[in-house]
Design an enzyme around this catalytic site. Structure first.
Site, PDB file in Angstrom:
ATOM      1  N   LYS A 173       0.839  -1.200   0.000  1.00  0.00           N
ATOM      2  CA  LYS A 173       0.000   0.000   0.000  1.00  0.00           C
ATOM      3  C   LYS A 173       0.874   1.250   0.000  1.00  0.00           C
ATOM      4  CE  LYS A 173      -1.631  -1.566   3.787  1.00  0.00           C
ATOM      5  NZ  LYS A 173      -2.310  -1.869   5.053  1.00  0.00           N
ATOM      6  N   THR A 204      -6.709   9.707   8.662  1.00  0.00           N
ATOM      7  CA  THR A 204      -6.481   8.418   7.997  1.00  0.00           C
ATOM      8  C   THR A 204      -6.406   7.259   8.997  1.00  0.00           C
ATOM      9  OG1 THR A 204      -4.111   8.808   8.102  1.00  0.00           O
ATOM     10  CG2 THR A 204      -5.220   9.454   6.058  1.00  0.00           C
ATOM     11  N   GLY A 206      -7.133   4.084  10.518  1.00  0.00           N
ATOM     12  CA  GLY A 206      -7.899   2.903  10.114  1.00  0.00           C
ATOM     13  C   GLY A 206      -7.987   2.667   8.621  1.00  0.00           C
ATOM     14  N   THR A 207      -7.177   3.364   7.823  1.00  0.00           N
ATOM     15  CA  THR A 207      -7.264   3.133   6.366  1.00  0.00           C
ATOM     16  C   THR A 207      -6.871   1.695   6.000  1.00  0.00           C
ATOM     17  OG1 THR A 207      -5.054   4.079   6.125  1.00  0.00           O
ATOM     18  CG2 THR A 207      -6.903   5.512   5.557  1.00  0.00           C
ATOM     19  N   GLY A 208      -5.803   1.197   6.639  1.00  0.00           N
ATOM     20  CA  GLY A 208      -5.327  -0.169   6.321  1.00  0.00           C
ATOM     21  C   GLY A 208      -6.352  -1.218   6.728  1.00  0.00           C
ATOM     22  N   CYS A 209      -6.951  -1.037   7.910  1.00  0.00           N
ATOM     23  CA  CYS A 209      -7.969  -1.992   8.407  1.00  0.00           C
ATOM     24  C   CYS A 209      -9.159  -1.987   7.447  1.00  0.00           C
ATOM     25  CB  CYS A 209      -8.452  -1.588   9.793  1.00  0.00           C
ATOM     26  SG  CYS A 209      -7.138  -1.383  11.006  1.00  0.00           S
TER      27      CYS A 209
HETATM   28  N1  LIG Z   1      -4.290  10.596   1.777  1.00  0.00           N
HETATM   29  C1  LIG Z   1      -4.711   9.523   1.112  1.00  0.00           C
HETATM   30  N2  LIG Z   1      -5.466   9.680   0.000  1.00  0.00           N
HETATM   31  C2  LIG Z   1      -5.929   8.612  -0.683  1.00  0.00           C
HETATM   32  N3  LIG Z   1      -5.673   7.340  -0.335  1.00  0.00           N
HETATM   33  C3  LIG Z   1      -4.923   7.118   0.760  1.00  0.00           C
HETATM   34  C4  LIG Z   1      -4.400   8.189   1.554  1.00  0.00           C
HETATM   35  N4  LIG Z   1      -3.693   7.654   2.595  1.00  0.00           N
HETATM   36  C5  LIG Z   1      -3.780   6.325   2.461  1.00  0.00           C
HETATM   37  N5  LIG Z   1      -4.488   5.992   1.345  1.00  0.00           N
HETATM   38  C6  LIG Z   1      -4.826   4.649   0.871  1.00  0.00           C
HETATM   39  O1  LIG Z   1      -5.281   3.943   2.020  1.00  0.00           O
HETATM   40  C7  LIG Z   1      -4.951   2.572   1.917  1.00  0.00           C
HETATM   41  C8  LIG Z   1      -4.150   2.169   3.149  1.00  0.00           C
HETATM   42  O2  LIG Z   1      -2.830   2.606   2.931  1.00  0.00           O
HETATM   43  P1  LIG Z   1      -1.782   2.956   4.030  1.00  0.00           P
HETATM   44  O3  LIG Z   1      -0.468   2.958   3.359  1.00  0.00           O
HETATM   45  O4  LIG Z   1      -2.217   4.215   4.749  1.00  0.00           O
HETATM   46  O5  LIG Z   1      -1.947   1.701   4.961  1.00  0.00           O
HETATM   47  P2  LIG Z   1      -1.700   1.534   6.480  1.00  0.00           P
HETATM   48  O6  LIG Z   1      -0.563   2.404   6.918  1.00  0.00           O
HETATM   49  O7  LIG Z   1      -1.641   0.101   6.774  1.00  0.00           O
HETATM   50  O8  LIG Z   1      -3.013   2.106   7.082  1.00  0.00           O
HETATM   51  P3  LIG Z   1      -3.268   2.397   8.636  1.00  0.00           P
HETATM   52  O9  LIG Z   1      -3.471   3.893   8.677  1.00  0.00           O
HETATM   53  O10 LIG Z   1      -4.489   1.637   8.990  1.00  0.00           O
HETATM   54  O11 LIG Z   1      -2.055   1.931   9.371  1.00  0.00           O
HETATM   55  C9  LIG Z   1      -4.189   2.431   0.591  1.00  0.00           C
HETATM   56  O12 LIG Z   1      -5.084   2.055  -0.433  1.00  0.00           O
HETATM   57  C10 LIG Z   1      -3.642   3.834   0.373  1.00  0.00           C
HETATM   58  O13 LIG Z   1      -3.336   4.066  -0.983  1.00  0.00           O
HETATM   59  C1  LIG Z   2      -6.727  -2.400  17.104  1.00  0.00           C
HETATM   60  C2  LIG Z   2      -5.955  -1.693  16.051  1.00  0.00           C
HETATM   61  N1  LIG Z   2      -5.668  -2.330  14.897  1.00  0.00           N
HETATM   62  C3  LIG Z   2      -4.984  -1.704  13.918  1.00  0.00           C
HETATM   63  C4  LIG Z   2      -4.566  -0.416  14.093  1.00  0.00           C
HETATM   64  C5  LIG Z   2      -3.776   0.261  12.989  1.00  0.00           C
HETATM   65  O1  LIG Z   2      -4.483   1.309  12.408  1.00  0.00           O
HETATM   66  P1  LIG Z   2      -3.842   2.754  12.291  1.00  0.00           P
HETATM   67  O2  LIG Z   2      -2.449   2.572  11.721  1.00  0.00           O
HETATM   68  O3  LIG Z   2      -4.716   3.519  11.379  1.00  0.00           O
HETATM   69  O4  LIG Z   2      -3.736   3.352  13.671  1.00  0.00           O
HETATM   70  C6  LIG Z   2      -4.870   0.233  15.305  1.00  0.00           C
HETATM   71  N2  LIG Z   2      -4.495   1.495  15.561  1.00  0.00           N
HETATM   72  N3  LIG Z   2      -5.567  -0.440  16.258  1.00  0.00           N
END
Ligand SMILES: Nc1ncnc2c1ncn2[C@@H]1O[C@H](COP(=O)(O)OP(=O)(O)OP(=O)(O)O)[C@@H](O)[C@H]1O
Ligand SMILES: Cc1ncc(COP(=O)(O)O)c(N)n1
Length: 268
Positions: A173, A204, A206-209
């Site tokens: 990602k 952002t 929770g985007t990955g979840c």
């Molecule tokens: N500012 C943004 N605009 C559009 N898409 C985004 C943006 N930030 C993240 N994404 C998208 O969100 C999804 C998750 O990507 P990201 O790299 O943020 O994952 P992550 O770090 O595991 O997420 P988390 O925030 O849950 O840890 C991907 O499809 C990424 O392209």
């Molecule tokens: C319970 C749980 N699972 C996953 C994430 C990662 O998400 P993020 O990187 O957006 O904080 C989190 N913060 N909490």
């Protein structure tokens, strides 16, 4: 109705983890179930406490789910401890779970460690091999491959390195890039890019979840890998674009934005 199980940690503030997953799965018209690996005390400003369940209790949750309402797809998120990882791997093999999407959660957006140092090995050797898709972000892909990622080419190299040791598909990602949000799928020797519009929204959490549970929902509904990811990315982009702004830190997405726009989820 298709059924999706999320195995992950609870986020009491509702933006990530189990809560993000259940909202996402529900908005995709599937039936959501959860096996909770840990309760976290967190909000948009940080993670302040983690209270893990015992391996025995996690196994009891998985037994209850798999012996009654068998999931059509499984999403795995935060599992911070090696014994819990082992429990999940054994149960997934025992029940021959299908369509497993693994988000190798290591560090939260707010910077807290969500995977213990000694658990990374178990994740790699026990859980990753069971997944049909893994969805590392850039820092996670760097840890898993030892490759520093600064460019799109580096993302391809990292995906190739992961594919050398692992048979399933890899989605790296690109949300941590500066001006882009492009994700790279590497599947059976072929890479394809999912180009995303970069949204100027700091919320952002929770985007990955959300992305991984949307992919699992689409796989459960019978879409192939490429379409499942394309649709999931569409959902995520709209949920980010909706511009919800809650909390004092990096806030959550608007998972139910379709209720405002009256757009059908099936249209993504
Ligand atoms: N500012 C943004 N605009 C559009 N898409 C985004 C943006 N930030 C993240 N994404 C998208 O969100 C999804 C998750 O990507 P990201 O790299 O943020 O994952 P992550 O770090 O595991 O997420 P988390 O925030 O849950 O840890 C991907 O499809 C990424 O392209
Ligand atoms: C319970 C749980 N699972 C996953 C994430 C990662 O998400 P993020 O990187 O957006 O904080 C989190 N913060 N909490």
């Amino acid at each position: 109705m298709k059924t999706v199980l999320t195995i992950a940690g609870s986020d009491c503030s509702g933006g990530a983890g189990i809560q993000a997953d259940i909202k996402t799965i529900t908005m995709h018209g599937a039936y959501a179930m959860s096996a909770i690996t840990a309760l976290t005390a967190q909000n948009t400003t940080g993670v302040y406490g983690i209270f893990e369940v015992t391996p025995e209790f996690l196994k009891q949750q998985l037994d209850c789910i798999f012996t009654d309402i068998f999931p059509d797809a499984v999403k795995i998120g935060m599992v911070s401890d090696a014994k819990l990882i082992h429990t999940i791997a054994e149960a997934l093999k025992q029940y021959q779970a299908k369509k497993i999407v693994l988000d190798p959660v290591m560090v939260s957006t707010s910077g807290s460690k969500l995977l213990k140092d000694d658990a990374a090995d178990a994740l790699v050797t026990e859980l990753i091999p069971l997944a049909g898709l893994i969805t590392p972000n850039i820092p996670e892909a760097e840890v898993l491959t030892g490759i520093q990622i600064h460019s799109a080419e580096d993302m391809v190299s990292a995906a190739e390195r992961l594919a050398e040791k692992y048979l399933g598909a890899v989605l790296i990602k690109g949300g941590h890039g500066k001006n882009t949000a492009n994700d790279l799928l590497y599947e059976t020797g072929k890479s394809s890019w999912f180009y995303g519009e970069r949204i100027d929204n700091p919320n952002t959490h929770g985007t990955g979840c959300t992305l991984s549970s949307a992919i699992a929902s689409n796989l459960a509904k019978g879409y192939d890998m490429e379409n499942s990811i394309r649709k999931a990315k569409g959902y995520l982009t709209e949920a980010l674009k909706a511009g919800l702004d809650l909390g004092r830190g990096d806030g959550p997405l608007m998972h139910n934005y379709v209720l405002n726009t009256k757009t059908e989820v099936s249209e993504y």
